[in-house]
Design a protein around this motif. Structure first.
Motif, PDB file in Angstrom:
ATOM      1  N   PRO A  36      49.287  32.088  40.276  1.00  0.00           N
ATOM      2  CA  PRO A  36      48.382  33.002  40.984  1.00  0.00           C
ATOM      3  C   PRO A  36      47.002  33.109  40.344  1.00  0.00           C
ATOM      4  CG  PRO A  36      50.184  34.220  39.934  1.00  0.00           C
ATOM      5  CD  PRO A  36      50.531  32.771  39.873  1.00  0.00           C
ATOM      6  N   MET A  37      46.931  32.921  39.018  1.00  0.00           N
ATOM      7  CA  MET A  37      45.627  32.976  38.338  1.00  0.00           C
ATOM      8  C   MET A  37      44.754  31.803  38.769  1.00  0.00           C
ATOM      9  SD  MET A  37      44.837  32.914  34.231  1.00  0.00           S
ATOM     10  CE  MET A  37      45.373  31.193  34.049  1.00  0.00           C
ATOM     11  N   ILE A  38      45.322  30.584  38.778  1.00  0.00           N
ATOM     12  CA  ILE A  38      44.568  29.399  39.186  1.00  0.00           C
ATOM     13  C   ILE A  38      44.159  29.517  40.660  1.00  0.00           C
ATOM     14  CG2 ILE A  38      44.677  26.907  39.543  1.00  0.00           C
ATOM     15  CD1 ILE A  38      44.421  27.747  36.621  1.00  0.00           C
ATOM     16  N   GLU A  39      45.076  30.004  41.488  1.00  0.00           N
ATOM     17  CA  GLU A  39      44.769  30.187  42.912  1.00  0.00           C
ATOM     18  C   GLU A  39      43.639  31.185  43.099  1.00  0.00           C
ATOM     19  OE1 GLU A  39      46.820  31.830  47.058  1.00  0.00           O
ATOM     20  OE2 GLU A  39      48.004  31.739  45.212  1.00  0.00           O
ATOM     21  N   ALA A  40      43.681  32.286  42.348  1.00  0.00           N
ATOM     22  CA  ALA A  40      42.656  33.315  42.480  1.00  0.00           C
ATOM     23  C   ALA A  40      41.288  32.800  42.056  1.00  0.00           C
ATOM     24  CB  ALA A  40      43.049  34.544  41.660  1.00  0.00           C
ATOM     25  N   ILE A  41      41.236  32.050  40.955  1.00  0.00           N
ATOM     26  CA  ILE A  41      39.960  31.529  40.463  1.00  0.00           C
ATOM     27  C   ILE A  41      39.351  30.548  41.458  1.00  0.00           C
ATOM     28  CG2 ILE A  41      38.861  30.127  38.670  1.00  0.00           C
ATOM     29  CD1 ILE A  41      40.945  31.264  36.713  1.00  0.00           C
ATOM     30  N   ASN A  42      40.182  29.723  42.071  1.00  0.00           N
ATOM     31  CA  ASN A  42      39.679  28.668  42.953  1.00  0.00           C
ATOM     32  C   ASN A  42      39.422  29.120  44.383  1.00  0.00           C
ATOM     33  OD1 ASN A  42      39.644  26.562  41.049  1.00  0.00           O
ATOM     34  ND2 ASN A  42      41.839  26.244  41.278  1.00  0.00           N
ATOM     35  N   ASN A  43      40.008  30.249  44.798  1.00  0.00           N
ATOM     36  CA  ASN A  43      39.948  30.607  46.214  1.00  0.00           C
ATOM     37  C   ASN A  43      39.378  31.991  46.499  1.00  0.00           C
ATOM     38  OD1 ASN A  43      41.365  28.175  47.170  1.00  0.00           O
ATOM     39  ND2 ASN A  43      43.163  29.062  46.170  1.00  0.00           N
ATOM     40  N   PHE A  44      38.823  32.671  45.489  1.00  0.00           N
ATOM     41  CA  PHE A  44      38.393  34.052  45.730  1.00  0.00           C
ATOM     42  C   PHE A  44      37.182  34.149  46.660  1.00  0.00           C
ATOM     43  CE2 PHE A  44      35.637  32.886  42.206  1.00  0.00           C
ATOM     44  CZ  PHE A  44      34.452  33.527  42.488  1.00  0.00           C
ATOM     45  N   TYR A  45      36.468  33.048  46.858  1.00  0.00           N
ATOM     46  CA  TYR A  45      35.239  33.076  47.661  1.00  0.00           C
ATOM     47  C   TYR A  45      35.439  32.546  49.085  1.00  0.00           C
ATOM     48  CZ  TYR A  45      35.595  28.313  45.925  1.00  0.00           C
ATOM     49  OH  TYR A  45      36.078  27.064  45.598  1.00  0.00           O
ATOM     50  N   LYS A  46      36.663  32.173  49.461  1.00  0.00           N
ATOM     51  CA  LYS A  46      36.858  31.495  50.751  1.00  0.00           C
ATOM     52  C   LYS A  46      36.685  32.424  51.951  1.00  0.00           C
ATOM     53  CE  LYS A  46      39.503  27.424  49.468  1.00  0.00           C
ATOM     54  NZ  LYS A  46      40.718  26.617  49.701  1.00  0.00           N
ATOM     55  N   SER A  47      37.048  33.679  51.819  1.00  0.00           N
ATOM     56  CA  SER A  47      36.875  34.646  52.894  1.00  0.00           C
ATOM     57  C   SER A  47      36.742  36.028  52.280  1.00  0.00           C
ATOM     58  CB  SER A  47      38.068  34.608  53.860  1.00  0.00           C
ATOM     59  OG  SER A  47      39.241  35.110  53.238  1.00  0.00           O
ATOM     60  N   LYS A  48      36.303  36.995  53.086  1.00  0.00           N
ATOM     61  CA  LYS A  48      36.130  38.366  52.600  1.00  0.00           C
ATOM     62  C   LYS A  48      37.458  38.952  52.149  1.00  0.00           C
ATOM     63  CE  LYS A  48      34.031  42.785  53.858  1.00  0.00           C
ATOM     64  NZ  LYS A  48      33.333  43.552  54.918  1.00  0.00           N
ATOM     65  N   ASP A  50      40.158  37.224  51.133  1.00  0.00           N
ATOM     66  CA  ASP A  50      40.559  36.539  49.908  1.00  0.00           C
ATOM     67  C   ASP A  50      39.771  37.054  48.721  1.00  0.00           C
ATOM     68  OD1 ASP A  50      42.483  34.980  51.082  1.00  0.00           O
ATOM     69  OD2 ASP A  50      41.157  33.275  51.437  1.00  0.00           O
ATOM     70  N   PHE A  51      38.480  37.319  48.932  1.00  0.00           N
ATOM     71  CA  PHE A  51      37.637  37.795  47.843  1.00  0.00           C
ATOM     72  C   PHE A  51      38.165  39.114  47.286  1.00  0.00           C
ATOM     73  CE2 PHE A  51      34.107  40.360  46.264  1.00  0.00           C
ATOM     74  CZ  PHE A  51      33.548  39.504  45.331  1.00  0.00           C
ATOM     75  N   LYS A  52      38.472  40.059  48.161  1.00  0.00           N
ATOM     76  CA  LYS A  52      38.969  41.365  47.715  1.00  0.00           C
ATOM     77  C   LYS A  52      40.299  41.227  46.980  1.00  0.00           C
ATOM     78  CE  LYS A  52      36.763  44.193  51.295  1.00  0.00           C
ATOM     79  NZ  LYS A  52      36.998  45.107  52.447  1.00  0.00           N
ATOM     80  N   LYS A  53      41.164  40.379  47.520  1.00  0.00           N
ATOM     81  CA  LYS A  53      42.497  40.199  46.919  1.00  0.00           C
ATOM     82  C   LYS A  53      42.393  39.537  45.550  1.00  0.00           C
ATOM     83  CE  LYS A  53      46.697  37.421  47.531  1.00  0.00           C
ATOM     84  NZ  LYS A  53      47.379  36.427  48.383  1.00  0.00           N
ATOM     85  N   HIS A  54      41.674  38.419  45.489  1.00  0.00           N
ATOM     86  CA  HIS A  54      41.647  37.633  44.260  1.00  0.00           C
ATOM     87  C   HIS A  54      40.756  38.250  43.185  1.00  0.00           C
ATOM     88  CE1 HIS A  54      44.099  34.676  46.102  1.00  0.00           C
ATOM     89  NE2 HIS A  54      43.175  34.179  46.893  1.00  0.00           N
ATOM     90  N   ILE A  55      39.626  38.849  43.582  1.00  0.00           N
ATOM     91  CA  ILE A  55      38.742  39.443  42.587  1.00  0.00           C
ATOM     92  C   ILE A  55      39.406  40.660  41.961  1.00  0.00           C
ATOM     93  CG2 ILE A  55      37.433  41.130  43.946  1.00  0.00           C
ATOM     94  CD1 ILE A  55      35.959  38.538  41.506  1.00  0.00           C
ATOM     95  N   ALA A  59      40.088  40.846  38.061  1.00  0.00           N
ATOM     96  CA  ALA A  59      39.459  41.956  37.326  1.00  0.00           C
ATOM     97  C   ALA A  59      40.486  42.690  36.467  1.00  0.00           C
ATOM     98  CB  ALA A  59      38.793  42.924  38.305  1.00  0.00           C
ATOM     99  N   VAL A  60      41.655  42.962  37.040  1.00  0.00           N
ATOM    100  CA  VAL A  60      42.709  43.658  36.298  1.00  0.00           C
ATOM    101  C   VAL A  60      43.200  42.787  35.144  1.00  0.00           C
ATOM    102  CG1 VAL A  60      45.059  44.604  36.438  1.00  0.00           C
ATOM    103  CG2 VAL A  60      43.421  45.046  38.276  1.00  0.00           C
ATOM    104  N   LEU A  61      43.381  41.491  35.429  1.00  0.00           N
ATOM    105  CA  LEU A  61      43.823  40.563  34.381  1.00  0.00           C
ATOM    106  C   LEU A  61      42.793  40.482  33.257  1.00  0.00           C
ATOM    107  CD1 LEU A  61      46.123  38.546  33.704  1.00  0.00           C
ATOM    108  CD2 LEU A  61      44.730  36.763  34.787  1.00  0.00           C
ATOM    109  N   MET A  62      41.513  40.459  33.615  1.00  0.00           N
ATOM    110  CA  MET A  62      40.445  40.388  32.615  1.00  0.00           C
ATOM    111  C   MET A  62      40.403  41.654  31.770  1.00  0.00           C
ATOM    112  SD  MET A  62      38.030  38.678  31.214  1.00  0.00           S
ATOM    113  CE  MET A  62      37.783  37.320  32.358  1.00  0.00           C
TER     114      MET A  62
END
Length: 306
Positions: A36-48, A50-55, A59-62
């Motif tokens: 899920p970390m790799i997916e989030a880094i690579n796909n957070f910008y694909k749609s609004k 996805d951005f909210k979900k992955h960012i 953010a929590v992981l960071m």
């Protein structure tokens, strides 16, 4: 509860990333957050959406990573300075305990004999680097210039690539690059600077206290490393995704070699024995065996946790 668990997992990743020989990527695999970390880094910008979900996930992981680094950097520095062998054996146990999980992933698809070549080559790569590296100099003073900033940033970028890849220790790469002592000292120094900032607000005012923090050497070093780390993670995560999609089995068998190589580097690195300049007695060895076993058990338990 999910947020708290993700913060705790991020803390473990953060701690792993400041330990030479221990891979933050391996800990992410053990904790079941690597994919899920790799997916989030690579796909957070694909749609609004996805951005909210992955960012949010990142953010929590960071936050967890930063807490782990800040809270344990002094403890790890103390352990490496005064009890280096038991401390490093605990780290080796954490790495060794991840082997069943990584091997299981490597065997998820049909195993071919040539996959083991990737293991041998990856092992040889890490061993070669560990044998060729020079002993790191002390932290010393870092010149606060644009050139120094770029050099530290580039080292952070290279090391961060290793932080994401399972089996490679980002901190070990920093040791190879000769900046590990500088960075770990800067982390401890930055914590002290933040404490001084808080105490100086009332006497100097917020702006003057903030200026003192932002112009300090620890902040200069950590800012340079931090920017390099972010750039490196973004760049390497896409490569990892491609490798896992195209050559899945080769990738994980190579990771096995990287893990074996990192354990070898821990056992041969002078850092492991730096607390015993006159030779180790029986107690450090006994303590090392105990901490090695504890690390293996903890890693196995984390690997079995879904």
């Amino acid at each position: 509860m999910n947020t708290i668990m993700l913060i705790l997992k991020g803390m473990l990743m953060g701690i792993a990333n400041i330990i030479p020989g221990v891979s933050g990527g391996t800990i992410a695999v053990v904790l079941h957050i690597f994919d899920p970390m790799i997916e989030a880094i690579n796909n957070f910008y694909k749609s609004k959406q996805d951005f909210k979900k992955h960012i949010g996930f990142l953010a929590v992981l960071m936050i967890g990573c930063l807490i782990g680094i800040g809270a344990f950097s002094k403890l790890i520095k103390l352990g490496l300075e005064n009890y280096s062998f038991p401390t490093c054996m605990f780290f080796a146990g954490l790495v060794l305990g991840s082997l069943p999980l990584i091997y299981g992933k490597a065997r998820e698809k049909q195993v071919k004999p040539q996959y083991y070549i990737a293991t041998v080559l990856a092992f040889a790569l890490v061993v070669g680097f560990s044998l060729l590296k020079e002993p790191e100099a002390g932290a010393g003073a870092v010149e606060m210039s644009a050139l120094s900033f770029i050099k530290i940033l580039m080292c952070g970028l290279i090391a961060s690539a290793a932080m994401v890849i399972p089996g490679i220790s980002g901190s070990f790469v920093m040791v190879l690059l000769g900046i590990y002592t500088t960075v770990i000292t800067a982390i401890s120094g930055l914590i002290d600077e933040v404490g001084a900032f808080a105490s100086n607000i009332s006497s100097l005012g917020f702006l003057s206290a903030a200026a003192g923090l932002l112009t300090s050497q620890p902040f200069f070093i950590i800012a340079a490393v931090g920017i390099g780390v972010i750039l490196g993670i973004v760049l390497i995560s896409k490569i990892i995704e491609i490798l896992l999609n195209k050559v899945y089995s080769y990738t994980y068998f190579a990771v096995l070699g990287l893990i074996f190589g990192s354990v070898f580097s821990l056992f041969t690195d002078p850092l492991t024995y730096q607390s015993y300049p006159d030779g180790m007695g029986i107690m450090p060895i006994v303590c090392g065996v105990v901490t090695l076993a504890a690390g293996v058990i903890i890693s196995l338990l984390l690997g079995n946790e879904k």
